[in-house]
Design an enzyme around this catalytic site. Sequence first.
Site, PDB file in Angstrom:
ATOM      1  N   SER A  91      24.256  20.306  64.961  1.00 17.70           N
ATOM      2  CA  SER A  91      23.678  19.063  65.481  1.00 17.70           C
ATOM      3  C   SER A  91      24.743  18.222  66.180  1.00 17.70           C
ATOM      4  O   SER A  91      25.923  18.257  65.798  1.00 17.70           O
ATOM      5  CB  SER A  91      23.075  18.247  64.330  1.00 17.70           C
ATOM      6  N   TYR A  99      23.431  14.129  56.502  1.00 18.06           N
ATOM      7  CA  TYR A  99      22.862  15.153  57.390  1.00 18.06           C
ATOM      8  C   TYR A  99      23.963  15.731  58.276  1.00 18.06           C
ATOM      9  O   TYR A  99      24.114  16.960  58.387  1.00 18.06           O
ATOM     10  CB  TYR A  99      21.748  14.546  58.244  1.00 18.06           C
TER      11      TYR A  99
END
Length: 354
Positions: A142, A167
Site C-alpha cells: 500500500s 494498517y
Amino acid sequence: MKYLVTGTAGFIGFHVAKKLIERGEQVVGLDSINDYYDINLKYARLEHMGIEKEKLNYGKLLQSNKYPEYSFIQLDLTEKEKLSELFKAEKFDVVIHLAAQAGVRYSLTNPEVYIQSNIIAFLNILECSRYNPVKHLVYASSSSVYGANEKLPFSTSDSVDHPISLYAASKKSNELMAHTYSHLFGIPTTGLRFFTVYGPWGRPDMALFLFTEAILKGEPIKVFNHGEMKRDFTYIDDIVEGILKVADRPARPNPDFDPQNPDPGSGRAPYKVYNIGNSSPVLLMDYIKAIEKGLGKKAKMELLPLQPGDVPASHAEVSDLIRDTGYKPDTKIEDGVQAFTDWYLDYYKKTINE
C-alpha cells in the site's frame, strides 16, 4: 497457467480474477467473505463471476456456472491446514495475494484484526508457497507505507520506516516478510504499493462511494483537512493491468544491488517492490467536482481537520514500473469517476432526484 487469487469477493481481487479468465487462464478465487463492509456487494461480485451464494460450502471448491476456468473457495487464510491442502491439491503456478484487512481508520479501533488478516494470513501464504513452490508470489502492499514521509513523489527507493497507522505497519511487515522468504527459499516475490484505487464495484468505505451516496441523499460529505489533500487516485483497470504486467514477470535479483547502499525496493534475492499509481495527484476538491459532474448534483460539504493516520498528499513515482514492464497508469480522473457514477446509479438503481 493456474492462478490463486485471494480476495476475489473484494474490489481489486474481483477485477483481477475476471481479467485473468478473459485472457484464458485457470483461476481459483479465495475469500473469507467477512462483514467489514456490505456483504451483499461481495456476494454480488461473486454472482457476477458465476458463484452462487446458496451453493457456497465453506472450505470446499465451487465451480463457476459461468466460467469453466474459474472456481471459488470460501476460506479464512488464518486456517493454515486447509490452505496447505488447497495448495497441495491445486499446484498453483502463480499466487496473487490481494486479501487483507483494509482501511486506515478502522485500524485505530480494531488493531487485532490487522495482525490476524495481514500478518498471520500472509505468513501462511508464504509458508504454502515455500512448501508448494510457485513461479511467482505477487502481493498487495500500500502507498500507506510511506507514512510520515514528505518528499514527493514517493519512490520505492525511499526508506519507509515511519508508518502512521497499524494498517501501514502491517503492509510494511508484509514486504519485510516477503524479502526474508525470497532470500531464504528463493521464492520470487513482488509487492505492489497501490495508490488510492477507485472505480466500478469499489469499496463502500472509500471516499468515492461515501461521497456519491451522501450527495444523492442530499446529505453533507465529510471533507477532511478542509479539502487541502492531494491523492494519486488510480483507476481500477489501470491497477489490474499493472498487476498482470508484473505477475507475468517474476521478480529477479538486482544485479546492481549494493549492500553498502541498499535499495529498499529490490535486493540480491528475487524480490521487488513497485508503486502502481497514476503519478498525477488530484486535489480532493477537484475529485469532488468530478463526482458532482458525474451525478449532475452539487455536494454539501462539512470541512474537517486531517484525521489521525491520514497523510496530506500522495504521489507515486513509477519509473521502475515503466522501465521493467513498459506500462504506466493513465486514466483521467474525469473518465474514471464517470465510469464509477454510471455503475453506481445502475447497480443501486438510484435516480439523481431521489
